[in-house]
Design a protein around this motif. Structure first.
Motif, PDB file in Angstrom:
ATOM      1  N   TRP A   7      25.924   7.896 -21.755  1.00 18.71           N
ATOM      2  CA  TRP A   7      27.212   7.265 -21.433  1.00 18.71           C
ATOM      3  C   TRP A   7      28.089   7.186 -22.680  1.00 18.71           C
ATOM      4  CZ3 TRP A   7      29.427   5.811 -16.901  1.00 18.71           C
ATOM      5  CH2 TRP A   7      30.575   5.013 -16.986  1.00 18.71           C
ATOM      6  N   VAL A   8      27.500   6.822 -23.799  1.00 21.49           N
ATOM      7  CA  VAL A   8      28.273   6.708 -25.042  1.00 21.49           C
ATOM      8  C   VAL A   8      28.761   8.078 -25.508  1.00 21.49           C
ATOM      9  CG1 VAL A   8      28.122   6.113 -27.494  1.00 21.49           C
ATOM     10  CG2 VAL A   8      27.124   4.591 -25.768  1.00 21.49           C
ATOM     11  N   LEU A   9      27.907   9.106 -25.407  1.00 22.50           N
ATOM     12  CA  LEU A   9      28.239  10.422 -25.946  1.00 22.50           C
ATOM     13  C   LEU A   9      29.125  11.257 -25.026  1.00 22.50           C
ATOM     14  CD1 LEU A   9      24.850  11.522 -27.555  1.00 22.50           C
ATOM     15  CD2 LEU A   9      26.836  10.479 -28.661  1.00 22.50           C
ATOM     16  N   VAL A  10      29.110  10.942 -23.726  1.00 19.71           N
ATOM     17  CA  VAL A  10      29.875  11.764 -22.780  1.00 19.71           C
ATOM     18  C   VAL A  10      31.022  10.979 -22.150  1.00 19.71           C
ATOM     19  CG1 VAL A  10      29.763  13.159 -20.679  1.00 19.71           C
ATOM     20  CG2 VAL A  10      27.849  13.179 -22.276  1.00 19.71           C
ATOM     21  N   ALA A  11      30.701   9.837 -21.548  1.00 15.40           N
ATOM     22  CA  ALA A  11      31.730   9.092 -20.814  1.00 15.40           C
ATOM     23  C   ALA A  11      32.777   8.503 -21.740  1.00 15.40           C
ATOM     24  CB  ALA A  11      31.078   7.987 -19.983  1.00 15.40           C
ATOM     25  N   LYS A  12      32.388   8.132 -22.960  1.00 19.93           N
ATOM     26  CA  LYS A  12      33.315   7.491 -23.884  1.00 19.93           C
ATOM     27  C   LYS A  12      34.087   8.492 -24.741  1.00 19.93           C
ATOM     28  CE  LYS A  12      32.296   3.246 -22.737  1.00 19.93           C
ATOM     29  NZ  LYS A  12      33.300   2.355 -22.109  1.00 19.93           N
TER      30      LYS A  12
END
Length: 646
Positions: free
Chosen positions: A540-545
């Motif tokens: 989530w941190v590496l892709v969604a953000k």
């Protein structure tokens, strides 16, 4: 496996019991294989006259086999637990000396589960293919080859003898070659098919040598005969048998070091990918190891090798999946990883055989769901496979999104979904047997959560990145209904384990050992959920953000570079096997041309030249012969004088 930190186990072993002869509904067992085989023959040999209805016949055959399988399954449920092995003799195949091979089929709890998986999931994939291949002019041939694949796999799991199994084994290899290279006009597809065929031949050599060693050692290759004789064989022989069988399993199931063909196989149509990865080819290796439990149980070294191969492959495939932008190749990496988990469990012996098969069943549900979901996305995106050109598809493809999400939750082991139950059991068995193996398997679960969350985010939930000429839309009902069925199975497939049903069902075939953990079971489950949550959070941190670029970054870490290159598996094969093999072949050709052929041709030339020169002495003139006689007489006189003078 020789445990490093093993704890006590309570065990129940399987025994070799002669199966009962087929009667009643079991007398139709041959039809389970024959229906898709005959359908394949009609569709492949019938020509254009079958084009209009070929796809309908192609679907009807596996559905009919599934219906027969269900009837036999219900009938087996009514029999005593240790009386569920049924053998059907078809004909005498080989009779030479004391060696007899019956062409026969064996239906028992293990093969029964495979029949239901192959025909059930296979039928769903067939129905889906009606819509997916609707515009392909060779659709009838495609269904014929699909049915050939199903028939070969059914023969593999139903054969009552290793030699009969081997026929199905080779049939699966042939069918996979045809289907992977189905779009043969693409150079990449033709190359991938050839690669799969060649790599599998390496594993098949192990399988063939194992069958030969069985015959030389036991005088039989039947399951019952080998099982009965295995206890009296030497450990060295059983270890050799186990390692040779493992080599065969590595080829079919794409396990390290014979894993390189699997990702390239994505060049085939998506239904082929689903069939190979969910219900047929890659499960063959797990079946072989589990079916041969009576060999591996007596060969601890071979069991340890199975565990090592399974753990390495589970991590190998997961790491590869983290860096793939091709949605099908990301899922292929996950297949490699999940099959690794199954081999890991099978290598643990009676503790894990049933858990391996249980995970194989749940994996069949959610992996078919994921692959067909990927095909649905590709179908609406003009066959684009790069996830960097997806994004924002959830509201435009709600059914595909929701069904794909069910498969995603199952594969990462989200609580109560099918994968949670089956993978949890493998983790428990791994920790009970060996802490290193347990933590390795737990790490693989976390990586799985990372790369599958990455796939989910890049495809459905991130901002849209598709081209202007692409118009995403939901797939037709003939494709979405199979997705809904598989999504339901992905969500509730864990009910198969209620009350330990799968273990009890398989115990007569594989035995049973109950691991005794040093900690409560819920501790393992909680640790698994925590690791999965961590993997999801990192993704989530590496892709969604962050914004996902439409082009893959070039300046990346060495780990990403390695994962993109499949951990340099192809480079290693080329450096160690292919190029030295090419040089060896060229050297042998040179020696053959200049050495062997040169010697033969030179000798022939020498004899021909000498005879030509001698022929010139035969002129036919009397004066020439007289002169020769005088010269000869002169030589004789000179020789006699020289002898007298000496």
């Amino acid at each position: 496996m020789s445990p490093m930190t093993a704890l006590p186990v309570l065990s129940e072993t399987a025994s070799a019991v002669a199966p009962a002869q087929a009667g009643g509904v079991y007398s139709l067992l041959w039809l389970v294989v024959a229906l898709p085989a005959v359908s394949a023959a009609i569709l492949l040999l019938g020509g254009r006259s079958t084009n209009a209805w070929g796809h309908l016949l192609g679907c009807a055959a596996p559905i009919a086999s599934f219906a027969l399988g269900v009837l036999m399954f219900v009938s087996l449920l009514t029999r005593d637990a240790h009386d569920r092995a049924i053998e059907q003799h078809l004909f005498d195949w080989i009779t030479t000396g004391s060696y007899d091979v019956d062409a026969g089929l064996l239906l028992d709890p293990l093969s029964m589960l495979f029949v239901l998986l192959i025909t059930g999931v296979g039928s769903i994939i067939h129905v889906y293919s009606i819509g997916y291949m609707a515009e392909d002019p060779r659709r009838r041939r495609f269904f014929g080859q699909l049915n050939l694949f199903v028939a070969a796999m059914l023969l593999l799991v139903l054969g009552s003898d290793y030699l009969v199994l081997f026929v199905g084994w080779e049939g699966v290899g042939l069918a996979s070659y045809l289907l992977i290279g189905f779009w043969q006009h693409k150079h990449s597809a033709a190359t991938a098919a050839k690669k799969a065929f060649v790599v599998n031949r390496v594993g098949d050599m192990g399988m063939a040598l194992a069958v030969m060693l069985m015959f030389a050692t036991f005088g039989t290759t039947s399951f019952v005969g080998v099982s009965a004789a295995a206890e009296g064989a030497s450990t060295a022989t059983l270890t050799a048998l186990g390692l040779l069988l493992l080599l065969g399993a590595c080829g079919k199931s794409a396990q390290v070091p014979l894993q390189s063909w699997l990702l390239d196989a994505m060049e085939g149509p998506t239904p082929v990918s689903a069939l190979i990865h969910a219900a047929t080819m890659v499960t063959a290796g797990v079946y072989l190891v589990t079916r041969s439990n009576f060999i591996f149980n007596e060969a601890p070294t071979a069991q340890t090798a199975v565990v090592i191969v399974g753990l390495v492959t589970a991590l190998w495939g997961a790491i590869i999946g983290c860096a793939k932008d091709d949605i099908k190749k990301a899922l292929a990496g996950s297949t490699m990883s999940q099959i690794g988990y199954m081999h890991l469990a099978a290598g643990l012996g009676p503790i894990g055989y049933a858990f391996a098969i249980f995970h194989l069943l749940t994996h069949g549900f959610f992996k078919a769901n994921l692959f067909l979901g990927a095909g649905s996305v590709m179908h609406s995106m003009n066959d684009e496979v790069d996830m960097r050109r997806y994004g924002g598809l959830a509201p435009l493809m709600p059914i595909t999104f929701l069904t794909f999400a069910m498969g995603y939750l199952a594969i990462i082991g989200f609580p109560l979904f099918s994968g949670f139950w089956s993978k949890d059991l493998i983790l428990e068995a791994a920790f009970a047997e060996n802490l290193v193996v347990g933590f390795g398997a737990l790490l693989g679960a976390g990586i799985t959560a990372f790369y599958m969350t990455r796939v989910m985010l890049m495809t459905f939930l991130s901002p849209k990145r598709w081209a202007d000429d692409v118009h995403p839309h939901e797939s037709p009902r003939v494709m979405t209904v199979p997705l809904l069925v598989l999504a339901a199975l992905s969500a509730v497939g864990g009910v198969l384990y209620l009350g330990g049903w799968v273990v009890d069902w398989l115990t007569p075939v594989v035995g049973e050992e109950h691991p005794e953990l040093g900690v409560p079971v819920w501790v393992i489950s909680l640790a698994a959920v925590a690791v999965v949550a961590a993997g999801v959070a990192v993704a989530w941190v590496l892709v969604a953000k962050r914004d996902v670029p439409r082009e893959a970054p070039v300046r990346v870490s060495v780990f990403t570079t390695a994962a993109r290159a499949d951990l340099f598996g192809d480079a290693l094969n080329e450096a160690v096997f292919m190029r030295p093999g090419q040089h060896l072949t060229r050297s042998l050709v040179y020696v053959d041309n200049r050495g062997v052929d040169g010697t033969v041709n030179g000798l022939g030339g020498l004899i021909g030249g000498a005879s030509g020169r001698l022929r010139r002495l035969q002129t036919g003139f009397v004066r020439s012969y007289a002169l020769t006689m005088v010269a000869g007489a002169f030589v004789v006189v000179v020789a006699l004088l020289a002898a007298n003078l000496s």
